[in-house]
Scaffold this active site. Structure first.
Site, PDB file in Angstrom:
ATOM      1  N   HIS A   1      -3.195  -5.002   1.755  1.00 22.19           N
ATOM      2  CA  HIS A   1      -2.544  -5.220   3.056  1.00 22.19           C
ATOM      3  C   HIS A   1      -2.603  -6.678   3.531  1.00 22.19           C
ATOM      4  O   HIS A   1      -3.412  -6.993   4.412  1.00 22.19           O
ATOM      5  CB  HIS A   1      -3.267  -4.387   4.126  1.00 22.19           C
ATOM      6  CG  HIS A   1      -3.054  -2.926   4.036  1.00 22.19           C
ATOM      7  ND1 HIS A   1      -1.999  -2.280   4.644  1.00 22.19           N
ATOM      8  CD2 HIS A   1      -3.770  -1.962   3.422  1.00 22.19           C
ATOM      9  CE1 HIS A   1      -2.072  -0.987   4.410  1.00 22.19           C
ATOM     10  NE2 HIS A   1      -3.132  -0.769   3.664  1.00 22.19           N
TER      11      HIS A   1
ATOM     12  N   CYS B   1       0.826  -1.213   0.000  1.00 19.66           N
ATOM     13  CA  CYS B   1       0.000   0.000   0.000  1.00 19.66           C
ATOM     14  C   CYS B   1       0.861   1.265   0.000  1.00 19.66           C
ATOM     15  O   CYS B   1       1.517   1.538  -1.000  1.00 19.66           O
ATOM     16  CB  CYS B   1      -0.996  -0.036   1.157  1.00 19.66           C
ATOM     17  SG  CYS B   1      -2.383   1.067   0.858  1.00 19.66           S
TER      18      CYS B   1
ATOM     19  N   GLU C   1      -0.822  -8.060   5.622  1.00 22.99           N
ATOM     20  CA  GLU C   1      -0.506  -8.091   7.064  1.00 22.99           C
ATOM     21  C   GLU C   1      -1.733  -7.877   7.932  1.00 22.99           C
ATOM     22  O   GLU C   1      -1.686  -8.081   9.141  1.00 22.99           O
ATOM     23  CB  GLU C   1       0.586  -7.059   7.379  1.00 22.99           C
ATOM     24  CG  GLU C   1       0.161  -5.596   7.361  1.00 22.99           C
ATOM     25  CD  GLU C   1       0.036  -5.002   5.947  1.00 22.99           C
ATOM     26  OE1 GLU C   1       0.109  -5.764   4.964  1.00 22.99           O
ATOM     27  OE2 GLU C   1      -0.149  -3.782   5.859  1.00 22.99           O
TER      28      GLU C   1
HETATM   29  N1  GLN Z   1      -3.501   6.597   1.055  1.00 19.04           N
HETATM   30  C1  GLN Z   1      -2.229   6.310   1.645  1.00 19.04           C
HETATM   31  C2  GLN Z   1      -1.107   7.070   0.932  1.00 19.04           C
HETATM   32  O1  GLN Z   1      -1.316   7.651  -0.070  1.00 19.04           O
HETATM   33  C3  GLN Z   1      -1.919   4.822   1.626  1.00 19.04           C
HETATM   34  C4  GLN Z   1      -2.908   4.105   2.504  1.00 19.04           C
HETATM   35  C5  GLN Z   1      -2.417   2.829   3.093  1.00 19.04           C
HETATM   36  O2  GLN Z   1      -1.220   2.532   3.164  1.00 19.04           O
HETATM   37  N2  GLN Z   1      -3.349   2.055   3.569  1.00 19.04           N
HETATM   38  O3  GLN Z   1      -0.017   7.050   1.410  1.00 19.04           O
END
Ligand code: GLN
Length: 194
Positions: free
Chosen positions: A173, A80, A175
């Site tokens: 994610h 992410c 995790e």
């Molecule tokens: N929206 C976040 C970003 O741009 C990422 C979100 C996340 O890691 N769950 O950094």
């Protein structure tokens, strides 16, 4: 040799990664300073807030050490926000990302926190059993360049996981689930031929 996996622990959900690795009987260590990289042979960059993570990486002098770490062939996996940080091109990030994998990434591609969702996806390398993917203000991969391999796409074709040699990225994610298969996939890279 004992495999020691580092988890970048400047911001975000690094604890969940550390816990999952511990559950897999792998020695996992938080990475906060450049010297912590000496003790690990791969690195996970967790989810969180990519603007904060990139700022703190600069503050702690981690940018060049992590780039070198990846250049040396050590496996790196971004989940992410970690995927955003690891990418080469992220137009809507106010700092330069690490550029470890040649992909174009769009942040917050599914909307706001309230638009977070979970869905079953197929991932190359995980046989035929679907993986429960959790998307939280998630980014997407708009384009893969060079020799980057796409590992997973949503039904509409949106790219959500990719790999190039020692660098793995996932928009979701693993995790935050109880399914350890993507972590095991990453652990498989640790022994990848360099
Ligand atoms: N929206 C976040 C970003 O741009 C990422 C979100 C996340 O890691 N769950 O950094």
């Amino acid at each position: 040799m004992t495999r020691r996996i580092g988890v970048l622990a400047v911001q975000g959900d690094f604890l969940e990664h550390l816990n999952m690795l511990t559950a897999l009987n792998v020695k996992a260590l938080p990475v906060r300073l450049p010297r912590d990289l000496i003790d690990v042979d791969s690195l996970i960059i967790p989810g969180g807030e990519s603007t904060t993570i990139t700022r703190l990486m600069e503050t702690f002098g981690l940018v060049e050490p992590i780039k070198n770490f990846a250049r040396q062939g050590n496996p790196v996996w971004g989940t992410c926000a970690g995927m955003i940080v690891a990418a080469k091109n992220v137009p809507d990030l106010d700092r330069k990302p690490l550029g470890l994998i040649d992909i174009n990434v769009q942040r917050n591609a599914f909307g706001r926190q309230i638009d977070s969702f979970q869905t079953d996806i197929m991932i190359t390398g995980l046989k035929n059993k679907p993986f429960p993917a959790i998307f939280i203000r998630a980014p997407i991969i708009q384009k893969v360049n060079s020799n980057v391999t796409i590992l997973s796409q949503l039904d509409d074709g949106t790219i959500i996981a990719a790999q190039h040699n020692n660098v793995l990225v996932t928009a979701f994610h693993p995790e935050l689930t109880t399914d350890t298969r993507v972590h095991e996939l990453f652990l498989g890279l640790v022994n990848v031929e360099r």
